[in-house]
Design a protein around this motif. Structure first.
Motif, PDB file in Angstrom:
ATOM      1  N   LYS A 101      -2.483   1.344  -1.194  1.00 46.27           N
ATOM      2  CA  LYS A 101      -1.332   1.425  -0.286  1.00 46.27           C
ATOM      3  C   LYS A 101      -0.087   1.637  -1.120  1.00 46.27           C
ATOM      4  CE  LYS A 101       0.195  -2.206   2.075  1.00 46.27           C
ATOM      5  NZ  LYS A 101       0.328  -3.251   3.119  1.00 46.27           N
ATOM      6  N   TRP A 114      -1.318   4.399   3.364  1.00 44.93           N
ATOM      7  CA  TRP A 114      -2.483   4.139   2.524  1.00 44.93           C
ATOM      8  C   TRP A 114      -3.338   5.393   2.468  1.00 44.93           C
ATOM      9  CZ3 TRP A 114      -7.311   4.818   4.527  1.00 44.93           C
ATOM     10  CH2 TRP A 114      -7.474   4.708   5.903  1.00 44.93           C
ATOM     11  N   ALA A 154       0.964   3.105   7.035  1.00 43.05           N
ATOM     12  CA  ALA A 154       0.589   1.695   6.894  1.00 43.05           C
ATOM     13  C   ALA A 154       0.570   1.019   8.262  1.00 43.05           C
ATOM     14  CB  ALA A 154       1.577   0.986   5.969  1.00 43.05           C
TER      15      ALA A 154
END
Length: 258
Positions: A101, A114, A154
């Motif tokens: 990430k 990510w 994310a």
């Protein structure tokens, strides 16, 4: 401490819950909370050498190796790095997926995402289920180089029903091994509900296919709306013109107008 850590982590192969016999489901839990989930169907296309009938020349054959349902698995969850390891047929085959990430600055400000950063596939050409009479049988490792796949904002899961092909380079004379992924749903970070994926981020291929499916419907609705509007305008125009006095074009008819 190590024993306590091992007890706090659980890994589960839930592939039996999938109606698709080629699809696998893996879950990693830490402290009784899901931290990594992965669903996908995977197959490897692996070239290998065999002797020709004259036992002088080499021929290249191809092994099609599916990821087995009864695979053993390990997992590792972290704030910025996560891993999933799957092995089958007594560890003759092992697939490792590495996720990271990261964050970057955009015109809208800092954003996090990510991605799948690395793939490693270990296979044994002495295993006879998929390899027949391989020359110099033994273990080989196929790896990705500078991989940046499944890029996802994310807090979201990655979803892609379409088949994707990722090329790996093998230690076996630099042969190219192909990994075929389909029906993918993966989330290695920020899972907020146990055993539940977060909102999906669809891959570009699925987005395009969805657009291709809905576009004819949208165009049909627009065309229908245009036809309705045209008929309404025609009807209104016809009513307005019908109420107006019609002046004869033939001057001989003027004598009848009084």
């Amino acid at each position: 401490a190590a024993a306590r850590l091992a007890a706090e982590q659980e890994v589960e192969n839930l592939s039996g819950l999938s109606p698709n016999p080629e699809k696998d489901i893996f879950v990693v839990r830490e402290n009784r909370t899901t931290c990594l989930m992965a669903e996908f169907a995977a197959k490897f296309i692996v070239p290998y050498d065999v002797w020709a009938s004259n036992y002088v020349d080499l021929l290249t054959e191809q092994a099609d190796i599916p990821l087995a349902r009864g695979a053993e698995m390990k997992g590792k969850c972290g704030t910025n790095e996560s891993e999933l390891e799957v092995s089958w047929l007594e560890q003759a085959y092992t697939l490792k997926l590495y996720f990271v990430k990261e964050g970057h600055n955009t015109s809208r400000g800092p954003e996090a995402f990510w991605r799948l950063s690395r793939i490693q596939f270990t296979y044994d050409t002495s295993e006879r289920t998929y390899f027949k009479d391989a020359v110099s049988p033994g273990k080989h490792t196929a790896s990705s180089h500078h991989l940046s796949a499944l890029v996802t904002p994310a807090g979201k899961s990655y979803e892609c029903q379409a088949q994707q092909t990722i090329s790996l380079i093998s230690s076996d004379h630099q042969k190219s091994v192909q990994l075929l992924l389909s029906e993918v749903r993966i989330q290695p970070f920020d899972i907020t509900a146990d055993f539940v994926f977060s909102e999906e981020h669809k891959c570009p291929v699925d987005q395009r296919e969805q657009l291709e499916e809905t576009l004819p419907l949208i165009l049909g609705l627009i065309l229908g709306l245009v036809i309705v509007i045209t008929l309404c305008v025609y009807h209104i125009h016809h009513k307005l013109t019908a109420n107006q006095v019609q002046i004869p074009r033939d001057r001989s008819q003027y004598k009848h107008m009084g």
